[in-house]
Design a protein around this motif. Structure first.
Motif, short mmCIF file in Angstrom:
data_model
loop_
_atom_site.label_atom_id
_atom_site.label_comp_id
_atom_site.label_asym_id
_atom_site.label_seq_id
_atom_site.Cartn_x
_atom_site.Cartn_y
_atom_site.Cartn_z
N UNK A 279 41.22 61.28 -2.97
CA UNK A 279 42.54 61.42 -3.79
C UNK A 279 43.69 61.10 -3.03
N UNK A 280 43.64 61.91 -1.70
CA UNK A 280 44.88 61.52 -0.80
C UNK A 280 45.12 60.00 -0.59
N UNK A 281 44.06 59.33 -0.44
CA UNK A 281 44.06 57.71 -0.37
C UNK A 281 44.65 57.46 -1.44
N UNK A 282 44.25 57.64 -2.58
CA UNK A 282 44.84 57.10 -3.86
C UNK A 282 46.21 57.31 -3.81
N UNK A 283 46.89 58.42 -3.71
CA UNK A 283 48.14 58.98 -3.43
C UNK A 283 49.02 58.20 -2.53
N UNK B 255 34.05 53.72 8.32
CA UNK B 255 34.84 53.70 7.28
C UNK B 255 34.78 54.64 6.34
N UNK B 256 33.49 55.02 5.85
CA UNK B 256 33.38 56.07 5.03
C UNK B 256 33.72 57.50 5.76
N UNK B 257 33.58 57.69 6.99
CA UNK B 257 34.32 59.03 7.79
C UNK B 257 35.66 58.87 7.71
N UNK B 258 36.26 57.84 7.85
CA UNK B 258 37.76 57.69 7.90
C UNK B 258 38.09 57.99 6.39
N UNK B 259 37.54 57.52 5.28
CA UNK B 259 37.91 58.29 3.83
C UNK B 259 37.74 59.57 3.58
N UNK C 64 38.73 52.37 -3.64
CA UNK C 64 39.52 53.05 -2.54
C UNK C 64 40.94 52.98 -2.51
N UNK C 65 41.58 52.34 -3.52
CA UNK C 65 43.16 52.02 -3.53
C UNK C 65 43.75 52.62 -4.90
N UNK C 66 42.83 52.78 -5.97
CA UNK C 66 43.32 53.26 -7.08
C UNK C 66 42.39 54.15 -7.75
#
Length: 408
Positions: free
Chosen positions: A269-273, A259-263, A178-180
């Motif tokens: 991929x936007x979260x990774x960016x 949390x999965x809803x938020x992801x 969820x970070x990388x």
């Protein structure tokens, strides 16, 4: 006079900041655990979790932290006397192997160069030298939170393939999922291990393990299997609660669903960016602060730096005083150095539920504390971090004015 009286900010490498949405989702009365809503919730999560690790294969949810997820992974795939190759860049891959050793697994540690990621050629050479194919598995952490080094998991798979080695590739993604960017299937990872309390933004309590087909095959002959962790007992049981080997962690499941809803809303991929931008902002800040005998990044090579946490070496500046002042005078909690002298370094967690005000506030507070200590600084870390954020920020057009407000 202390200035810490406001909402505290904890910027450690996990547990990370828990979103209010997740906390609110967990704040519900206990339901019937045998039928109805919770059963539907459980099966929904099992359907959604594979996408998080970019796999088409099954996930298992354990009531545990990441260490429990390690044990679930090893007891379900290995047997007494099996040998594991540990690719170590800090502490955690070896910690995983040491836990396995208590059950009769042997291990060998291949260390990376100091303050750097594991080397492809070294891994390839060691695997080729294993002519008898003694290694049943390779343990590697994508991000080691003690050193904040990031490993190239896809490169480890290439080494296994080039060496034509049958060992399972088992990746610890507790501090990176969820970070990388992580691609379980595309990178040929056989077992992925994570926990709820870092990039997934849920309080500690859930260990999650994703299982590829090669690992499932190994499971059939593993003799370390125990009743609690056993994947077979947890797979499609007659009573849903046996998915958790007993009472389900209901509040955590609601939190994970939110949390999965938020992801999903932000997009993985936007979260990774976003994490990449935040990490580069922290790295720019520390580079700006750097001065002889004072602060510097632990990981010199940019491509080896984690996107979720940064270890800052402090030279002659006492890290303990930095952390104590930040927490007690400003309400900012920084991470303890766990790879040696706690006065030699501190860690900044930048994972999960994080935005520029939180990050820039963290950098600005550290800079203010450094100034209060008369610590040597090469320049303004706050300005350097703000520059990275500014470069990544897309200006939003000013809205078109509507009809004149009669009350204005």
């Amino acid at each position: 006079m202390s200035l810490r009286y406001g909402r505290p900010l904890v910027m450690i490498p996990g547990p990370s900041v828990i979103p209010d949405r997740v906390l609110n989702a967990m704040r519900r009365p206990l339901p019937n655990i045998y039928e109805g809503e919770v059963v539907n919730l459980t099966y929904s999560l099992l359907e959604r979790l594979p996408a998080l690790a970019r796999t088409e294969h099954r996930a298992y949810i354990a009531i545990s932290n990441g260490h429990g997820a390690w044990e679930m992974a090893t007891t379900n795939t290995l047997s007494r006397g099996d040998k594991v190759l540990v690719l170590e860049v800090g502490h955690f891959a070896t910690n995983w192997a040491e836990m396995a050793a208590m059950s009769g697994v042997k291990f060998e540690v291949l260390h990376a160069p100091d303050r750097a990621a594991i080397e492809f050629d070294a891994v390839l050479d060691r695997l080729r030298a294993d002519v008898g194919r003694e290694f049943a598995a390779v343990f590697v952490a994508q991000t080691d939170t003690s050193t904040t080094v990031r490993n190239d998991i896809a490169a480890v798979r290439r080494a296994l393939d080039e060496a034509e080695h049958p060992a399972l590739l088992m990746a610890d993604c507790v501090a990176s999922l969820g970070c990388e960017p992580f691609e379980m299937d595309a990178w040929g990872v056989d077992v992925t291990v994570a926990g709820s309390q870092k990039g997934l933004m849920v309080p500690p309590g859930l260990g999650i393990v994703w299982v590829g087909p090669k690992a499932w095959e190994a499971h059939q002959r593993a003799d370390l299997r125990t009743a609690y962790w056993d994947w077979s007992r947890r797979t499609d049981p007659d009573a849903h609660y046996w998915i958790f080997c007993g009472t389900p962690p209901v509040q955590h499941l609601w939190g994970l669903a939110e949390a999965l809803d938020m992801i999903d809303e932000e997009g993985l991929e936007n979260i990774w960016a976003r994490h990449d931008v935040m990490a580069r902002a922290v790295h720019a800040a520390v580079d700006a602060w750097s001065a002889p005998g004072a602060l510097e990044l632990n990981v010199p090579v940019p491509s080896h730096r984690a996107n979720s946490v940064t270890l800052v070496r402090t030279g002659e500046v006492p890290a303990g005083q930095i952390r104590h002042t930040c927490e007690n005078e400003a309400g900012l909690t920084l991470g303890l150095n766990i790879q040696g002298d706690p006065d030699a370094a501190f860690r900044i967690g930048h994972m999960g539920h994080l935005n520029p005000p939180m990050l820039l506030g963290t950098i600005g507070t550290i800079e203010a504390v450094l100034g209060s200590m008369d610590a040597p600084m090469g320049g303004s870390g706050a300005a350097a971090a703000a520059s990275v954020i500014a470069e990544a920020t897309t200006p939003v057009p000013k809205p078109t004015p509507g009809p004149e407000d009669p009350w204005s």
